[in-house]
Write a protein that holds these residues in place. Structure first.
Motif, PDB file in Angstrom:
ATOM      1  N   VAL A 135       0.837  -1.202   0.000  1.00 43.51           N
ATOM      2  CA  VAL A 135       0.000   0.000   0.000  1.00 43.51           C
ATOM      3  C   VAL A 135       0.877   1.259   0.000  1.00 43.51           C
ATOM      4  N   ASP A 136       2.008   1.226   0.717  1.00 49.76           N
ATOM      5  CA  ASP A 136       2.938   2.368   0.703  1.00 49.76           C
ATOM      6  C   ASP A 136       3.369   2.694  -0.721  1.00 49.76           C
ATOM      7  N   GLU A 139       0.517   4.191  -2.719  1.00 52.34           N
ATOM      8  CA  GLU A 139       0.339   5.582  -2.300  1.00 52.34           C
ATOM      9  C   GLU A 139       1.400   6.488  -2.928  1.00 52.34           C
ATOM     10  N   GLN A 140       2.652   6.038  -2.913  1.00 52.02           N
ATOM     11  CA  GLN A 140       3.734   6.848  -3.491  1.00 52.02           C
ATOM     12  C   GLN A 140       3.483   7.108  -4.968  1.00 52.02           C
ATOM     13  N   ILE A 142       0.537   7.071  -6.533  1.00 48.70           N
ATOM     14  CA  ILE A 142      -0.615   7.968  -6.656  1.00 48.70           C
ATOM     15  C   ILE A 142      -0.158   9.409  -6.413  1.00 48.70           C
ATOM     16  N   THR A 143       0.648   9.625  -5.380  1.00 51.64           N
ATOM     17  CA  THR A 143       1.171  10.963  -5.086  1.00 51.64           C
ATOM     18  C   THR A 143       1.984  11.488  -6.257  1.00 51.64           C
ATOM     19  N   GLU A 156      -7.647  11.586   0.105  1.00 49.63           N
ATOM     20  CA  GLU A 156      -6.215  11.443   0.382  1.00 49.63           C
ATOM     21  C   GLU A 156      -5.613  10.271  -0.391  1.00 49.63           C
ATOM     22  N   ALA A 157      -4.382  10.444  -0.839  1.00 47.86           N
ATOM     23  CA  ALA A 157      -3.697   9.394  -1.601  1.00 47.86           C
ATOM     24  C   ALA A 157      -3.635   8.088  -0.809  1.00 47.86           C
ATOM     25  N   ARG A 158      -3.377   8.166   0.506  1.00 43.47           N
ATOM     26  CA  ARG A 158      -3.264   6.951   1.315  1.00 43.47           C
ATOM     27  C   ARG A 158      -4.584   6.197   1.363  1.00 43.47           C
ATOM     28  N   ASP A 159      -5.666   6.941   1.544  1.00 40.67           N
ATOM     29  CA  ASP A 159      -6.979   6.295   1.608  1.00 40.67           C
ATOM     30  C   ASP A 159      -7.325   5.606   0.294  1.00 40.67           C
ATOM     31  N   ALA A 161      -5.149   4.551  -1.964  1.00 37.48           N
ATOM     32  CA  ALA A 161      -4.236   3.410  -2.113  1.00 37.48           C
ATOM     33  C   ALA A 161      -4.743   2.209  -1.319  1.00 37.48           C
ATOM     34  N   GLN A 162      -5.168   2.449  -0.087  1.00 33.19           N
ATOM     35  CA  GLN A 162      -5.670   1.358   0.745  1.00 33.19           C
ATOM     36  C   GLN A 162      -6.941   0.760   0.145  1.00 33.19           C
TER      37      GLN A 162
END
Length: 197
Positions: A135-136, A139-140, A142-143, A156-159, A161-162
């Motif tokens: 997931v990290d 996220e990277q 996507i960012t 948020e990118a993290r959300d 990605a998850q």
């Protein structure tokens, strides 16, 4: 051949053999003797390499995720493609490895995730660590895609990605249940919508 090389080679052969067998049969259904016979390693030597079946399972998952993440890094590496194109290449590779009947040893998180999370805390933590690292990376990328303008997301990118990882994992399980790549086709389309592609 030095002893350390033989030890490393035998350990590697045991883990590789176990990954192939367990990708088909699961963790609980496979005995240590089956793995050792498949690896061509003497039965008495298992505990030389692993303190217990639990320690073996943890090592198996850590080894699997190390290989998986190295392969993922190769797919996601800058290559002249946009971040969105690299991310979609990752999902396409996922689709290809999950849509084949046997998964060819590529799907231990899918195959073992629910099974071992309740059996062993150390294996659950190895799964958590490995999936979090996946997931990290999503996220990277996507960012990076937000920065290069090749994709956009709501939230948020993290959300995102998850959510994407969770959807793909679930679709992989459903593809196994239905013995059809249709759930993976559906999640591919939803992924494109979530990334506004």
């Amino acid at each position: 051949m030095p002893v350390t090389t033989r030890t490393t080679d035998a350990r590697r052969i045991i883990l590789d053999t176990a990954q192939r067998i367990m990708a088909r049969k699961g963790y609980s259904a496979v005995g240590i003797n089956e793995v050792l016979a498949g690896a061509g390693v003497p039965k008495g030597s298992f505990y030389h390499y692993f303190a217990s079946k639990d320690a073996f399972g943890e090592a198996l998952l850590k080894d699997y995720f190390a290989d998986y993440l190295a392969d993922m890094d190769r797919v996601l590496a800058p290559s002249g493609q946009s971040s969105a194109e690299r991310l979609m290449a990752y999902w396409e590779q996922w689709r290809q490895t999950q849509s084949v009947e046997e998964c060819q040893g590529k799907c231990l998180a899918v195959k073992l995730g629910a099974e071992v999370a309740d059996l062993s805390e150390s294996m659950r933590l190895a799964l958590k660590e490995g999936t979090s690292a996946i997931v990290d990376r999503i996220e990277q990328l996507i960012t990076s895609g937000l920065e290069d303008g090749s994709l956009s997301v709501d939230g948020e990118a993290r959300d995102v990605a998850q959510a994407l990882y969770d959807m793909w994992l679930g679709a992989s399980v459903m593809a196994k249940i239905h013995r059809s790549p249709a759930p993976l086709d559906t999640v591919t389309a939803v992924t494109r919508k979530l990334l506004h592609l």
